[in-house]
Design a protein around this motif. Structure first.
Motif, PDB file in Angstrom:
ATOM      1  N   THR A  72       0.828  -1.206   0.000  1.00 24.33           N
ATOM      2  CA  THR A  72       0.000   0.000   0.000  1.00 24.33           C
ATOM      3  C   THR A  72       0.865   1.261   0.000  1.00 24.33           C
ATOM      4  N   GLY A  73       2.178   1.072   0.067  1.00 22.96           N
ATOM      5  CA  GLY A  73       3.078   2.222   0.013  1.00 22.96           C
ATOM      6  C   GLY A  73       3.538   2.693   1.382  1.00 22.96           C
ATOM      7  N   ALA A  74       3.262   1.907   2.426  1.00 22.15           N
ATOM      8  CA  ALA A  74       3.660   2.313   3.774  1.00 22.15           C
ATOM      9  C   ALA A  74       5.094   1.876   4.066  1.00 22.15           C
ATOM     10  N   ARG A  75       5.795   2.684   4.831  1.00 26.78           N
ATOM     11  CA  ARG A  75       7.118   2.281   5.319  1.00 26.78           C
ATOM     12  C   ARG A  75       6.894   1.272   6.450  1.00 26.78           C
ATOM     13  N   THR A  76       7.454   0.091   6.314  1.00 27.33           N
ATOM     14  CA  THR A  76       7.040  -1.040   7.138  1.00 27.33           C
ATOM     15  C   THR A  76       8.222  -1.709   7.835  1.00 27.33           C
ATOM     16  N   PHE A  77       7.974  -2.130   9.071  1.00 25.36           N
ATOM     17  CA  PHE A  77       9.037  -2.764   9.856  1.00 25.36           C
ATOM     18  C   PHE A  77       8.489  -3.945  10.644  1.00 25.36           C
ATOM     19  N   THR A  78       9.334  -4.945  10.851  1.00 29.94           N
ATOM     20  CA  THR A  78       9.013  -6.021  11.779  1.00 29.94           C
ATOM     21  C   THR A  78      10.301  -6.510  12.429  1.00 29.94           C
ATOM     22  N   ALA A  79      10.159  -7.337  13.443  1.00 34.55           N
ATOM     23  CA  ALA A  79      11.337  -7.916  14.083  1.00 34.55           C
ATOM     24  C   ALA A  79      11.024  -9.342  14.481  1.00 34.55           C
ATOM     25  N   THR A  80      12.054 -10.183  14.482  1.00 27.12           N
ATOM     26  CA  THR A  80      11.868 -11.567  14.898  1.00 27.12           C
ATOM     27  C   THR A  80      13.208 -12.174  15.281  1.00 27.12           C
ATOM     28  N   SER A  81      13.188 -13.472  15.538  1.00 24.21           N
ATOM     29  CA  SER A  81      14.376 -14.241  15.895  1.00 24.21           C
ATOM     30  C   SER A  81      14.128 -15.702  15.541  1.00 24.21           C
ATOM     31  N   SER A  82      15.188 -16.389  15.209  1.00 19.73           N
ATOM     32  CA  SER A  82      15.215 -17.858  15.235  1.00 19.73           C
ATOM     33  C   SER A  82      14.007 -18.551  14.608  1.00 19.73           C
ATOM     34  N   GLN A  83      13.274 -19.318  15.429  1.00 20.66           N
ATOM     35  CA  GLN A  83      12.128 -20.096  14.917  1.00 20.66           C
ATOM     36  C   GLN A  83      11.123 -19.172  14.237  1.00 20.66           C
ATOM     37  N   GLY A  84      10.987 -17.975  14.756  1.00 20.55           N
ATOM     38  CA  GLY A  84      10.052 -17.008  14.178  1.00 20.55           C
ATOM     39  C   GLY A  84      10.460 -16.635  12.771  1.00 20.55           C
ATOM     40  N   LEU A  85      11.756 -16.437  12.579  1.00 21.73           N
ATOM     41  CA  LEU A  85      12.268 -16.106  11.244  1.00 21.73           C
ATOM     42  C   LEU A  85      11.985 -17.257  10.279  1.00 21.73           C
ATOM     43  N   LEU A  86      12.220 -18.473  10.767  1.00 25.03           N
ATOM     44  CA  LEU A  86      12.000 -19.633   9.890  1.00 25.03           C
ATOM     45  C   LEU A  86      10.527 -19.748   9.519  1.00 25.03           C
ATOM     46  N   TYR A  87       9.654 -19.379  10.453  1.00 26.52           N
ATOM     47  CA  TYR A  87       8.216 -19.455  10.177  1.00 26.52           C
ATOM     48  C   TYR A  87       7.805 -18.397   9.147  1.00 26.52           C
ATOM     49  N   MET A  88       8.597 -17.339   8.998  1.00 25.80           N
ATOM     50  CA  MET A  88       8.294 -16.281   8.022  1.00 25.80           C
ATOM     51  C   MET A  88       8.773 -16.627   6.618  1.00 25.80           C
ATOM     52  N   PHE A  89       9.536 -17.684   6.525  1.00 31.32           N
ATOM     53  CA  PHE A  89      10.331 -17.914   5.311  1.00 31.32           C
ATOM     54  C   PHE A  89       9.511 -17.790   4.016  1.00 31.32           C
ATOM     55  N   GLU A  90       8.310 -18.366   4.018  1.00 30.85           N
ATOM     56  CA  GLU A  90       7.514 -18.324   2.792  1.00 30.85           C
ATOM     57  C   GLU A  90       7.174 -16.879   2.402  1.00 30.85           C
ATOM     58  N   MET A  91       6.705 -16.105   3.390  1.00 30.09           N
ATOM     59  CA  MET A  91       6.282 -14.744   3.067  1.00 30.09           C
ATOM     60  C   MET A  91       7.468 -13.806   2.837  1.00 30.09           C
ATOM     61  N   MET A  92       8.630 -14.176   3.362  1.00 33.10           N
ATOM     62  CA  MET A  92       9.829 -13.388   3.050  1.00 33.10           C
ATOM     63  C   MET A  92      10.069 -13.374   1.540  1.00 33.10           C
ATOM     64  N   GLN A  93       9.753 -14.491   0.891  1.00 36.52           N
ATOM     65  CA  GLN A  93       9.988 -14.582  -0.554  1.00 36.52           C
ATOM     66  C   GLN A  93       8.984 -13.728  -1.321  1.00 36.52           C
ATOM     67  N   PHE A  94       7.755 -13.630  -0.795  1.00 36.81           N
ATOM     68  CA  PHE A  94       6.788 -12.731  -1.433  1.00 36.81           C
ATOM     69  C   PHE A  94       7.308 -11.293  -1.350  1.00 36.81           C
ATOM     70  N   THR A  95       7.817 -10.947  -0.198  1.00 32.28           N
ATOM     71  CA  THR A  95       8.270  -9.580   0.014  1.00 32.28           C
ATOM     72  C   THR A  95       9.439  -9.245  -0.906  1.00 32.28           C
ATOM     73  N   SER A  96      10.393 -10.156  -1.012  1.00 34.05           N
ATOM     74  CA  SER A  96      11.556  -9.868  -1.862  1.00 34.05           C
ATOM     75  C   SER A  96      11.203 -10.004  -3.339  1.00 34.05           C
ATOM     76  N   GLY A  97      10.450 -11.068  -3.686  1.00 32.76           N
ATOM     77  CA  GLY A  97      10.100 -11.290  -5.092  1.00 32.76           C
ATOM     78  C   GLY A  97       9.250 -10.153  -5.637  1.00 32.76           C
ATOM     79  N   GLN A  98       8.392  -9.591  -4.784  1.00 33.02           N
ATOM     80  CA  GLN A  98       7.536  -8.495  -5.221  1.00 33.02           C
ATOM     81  C   GLN A  98       8.215  -7.148  -5.003  1.00 33.02           C
ATOM     82  N   ARG A  99       9.480  -7.193  -4.544  1.00 32.28           N
ATOM     83  CA  ARG A  99      10.304  -5.987  -4.416  1.00 32.28           C
ATOM     84  C   ARG A  99       9.709  -4.968  -3.445  1.00 32.28           C
TER      85      ARG A  99
END
Ligand code: SF4
Ligand code: SF4
Lengths: 394, 91
Positions: A72-99
């Motif tokens: 939507t054009g918002a400046r966006t932030f999140t934070a995580t660690s360890s297992q949490g990061l691994l649980y994000m893995f799928e959506m991390m690719q959406f974020t990077s692939g969609q730039r």
């Protein structure tokens, strides 16, 4: 000049996010990261920060919310660690692939089992190929300043790639140090508002993360690679500009600590670099020409810069706080590849250290430099991968 | 209708296209081609709604079928209450 506070790395990141004027923060708590988003929600609730905090039921959803918010054009932030990061893995690719230039702090914590909450780099290194820029910091001050730099590079129109700032669990996240908090006006000069070329807009309907057939997919991946590679020079520029405007910079993408005339050089990432600098200083007092290359940017990999830092050494050691099981530490593989790509073949050894929070002491580092001097004399290492501080090896 | 890039710089950063965005010419998948008999078309827009590829355009008197992305599924012909669309084998 802003104010000076006695705060830990987690608080420092939260200050960075506030100064960067992030508009959306979506996160799920996990030790040792929790204090970052706790602090941010406090900033929001007491009116110091004009942002929306989205509470979610999991890290997968946190990253989904960040991805969508960034669309939507918002400046966006999140934070995580360890297992949490691994649980994000799928959506991390959406974020990077969609730039989408989301910024995330990952407080480096080892992966379970054995169950643990302590420090190592296995979490972020495991997501190396998710298309995110990764930068590692050494101190709480560097964490604050780098968080702001992250938005600058991520949102650059030539880059448009999400960034993960990695800081060491407890050593940085929970250890207080004196941190200079810059003035808002200084940061506003450095970081303009985020204005993406396209975003979700009822007046201009878009299909986002559209399907492509084999006729286009590869070209999208190619442009993603181009964007990522541009981040190397743009990060150097951002670090310089930050130095000019705020008065602190961190040596760009690889900090060269007394490498120019060094015979033996260690490569480190994160908080360990501080101890290593002390060891370099004391070795130099005794006449050993030691140096340290602190790798800040891990992806994109600054192969030219790491080669420049290491090229005149007689022996190098790469310190990995993670392991690619069945081979060696990933940073070691990458450093060797960078040297090979520059027609350079310095003998080197890989030190696997500090897994699951085991302390890495100045003595340990001193032993590593001793080993490098041995290699310098003998021309090669006895073994390529060495575990440091292992209690039993048989 | 549709978006067929011809060079790298045509690509947006991330696959985001104008709504209803086919990026591959699907017209050549067709075995049967929907052919409209304008005289029979009452402009009821049922085919316009049902076409899964959104390749039927509205007009003042009748609809118009565009063929770059029409995959020849025949849904339009099936839905048309006046049998204004005939599926004709591609030559
Ligand atoms: S044949 Fe299918 S794709 Fe072609 S116009 Fe009719 S409904 Fe649309
Ligand atoms: S369904 Fe038939 S009558 Fe109705 S608009 Fe389409 S072609 Fe015309």
């Amino acid at each position: 000049m802003g104010k000076r506070e006695f705060i830990n790395g987690n608080n420092a990141v939260a200050y960075g996010v506030k100064l960067a004027r992030a508009e959306i923060v979506a996160a799920y708590p996990i030790t040792p990261q929790t204090k970052i988003v706790e602090q941010i929600s406090e900033f929001i609730s007491n009116g110091e920060m004009n942002a929306e905090f989205i509470k979610v039921e999991s890290e997968h959803t946190a990253m989904s919310a960040c991805y969508a918010a960034s669309c939507t054009g918002a400046r966006t932030f999140t934070a995580t660690s360890s297992q949490g990061l691994l649980y994000m893995f799928e959506m991390m690719q959406f974020t990077s692939g969609q730039r989408r230039p989301v910024v995330m702090a990952n407080v480096n914590r080892a992966i379970s089992p054995p169950w643990t909450i302590w420090l190592d780099h296995q979490d972020s290194i495991s997501t190396r190929d998710a298309g995110w820029i990764q930068i590692y910091v050494e101190s709480a001050q560097e964490a604050l300043d780098t968080t702001i730099q992250c938005f600058k590079v991520a949102e650059n129109k030539e880059v448009l790639t999400p960034v993960m700032i990695c800081l060491d669990a407890f050593v940085l996240s929970h250890t207080e140090e004196l941190v200079d908090i810059p003035e808002q006006a200084e940061i506003d000069r450095f970081l303009p508002p985020f204005e993406p070329d396209y975003k979700v807009d009822v007046n201009r309907p878009l299909t986002i993360a559209a399907g492509t057939a084999p006729n286009l997919y590869m070209e999208f991946r190619f442009t993603q690679q181009q964007g990522m590679l541009k981040a190397i020079n743009l990060w150097k520029k951002a670090d310089e500009e930050f130095g000019r405007l705020v008065g602190r910079s961190y040596g760009g993408v690889v900090e060269n600590y007394k490498c120019s005339d060094a015979d033996v050089i260690l490569v480190t990432m994160g908080s360990l670099s501080s101890t290593a600098k002390d060891v370099v200083d004391s070795l130099r007092e005794q006449g050993t020409r030691a140096g340290l290359a602190k790798l800040r940017l891990y992806r994109p990999f600054p192969e030219k810069e790491i080669f420049d830092a290491l090229k005149s050494a007689k022996a190098i050691g790469v310190v990995d706080r993670s392991l690619s099981f069945g081979f060696e530490g990933s940073v070691f593989s990458d450093v060797k590849a960078a040297l090979y790509n520059n027609n350079c073949c310095i003998p080197g050894v890989n030190f696997i250290v500090g897994l699951g929070g085991r302390d890495v002491t100045a003595d340990d580092l001193k032993k590593m430099y001793d080993k490098l001097q041995y290699i310098q004399k003998n021309g090669k290492a006895e073994q390529t991968v060495e575990f440091i501080g292992l209690r039993w090896s048989e | 209708m549709g978006f067929i890039p011809n060079k790298l710089s045509d690509l947006p950063a991330g696959a985001a296209f104008e709504g209803g965005h086919p990026t591959t010419h699907t017209g050549n998948w067709r075995i049967f081609k929907p052919v409209l008999n304008k005289d029979k078309c009452r402009n009821c827009l049922l085919c316009w709604i049902f076409c899964p590829e959104a390749v039927i355009k509205k007009g003042s008197d009748n609809v118009e079928i565009t063929y770059d992305f029409c995959k020849g599924c025949g849904i339009c012909a099936n839905e048309c209450p006046t049998k204004a669309i005939e599926m004709v084998k591609e030559g």
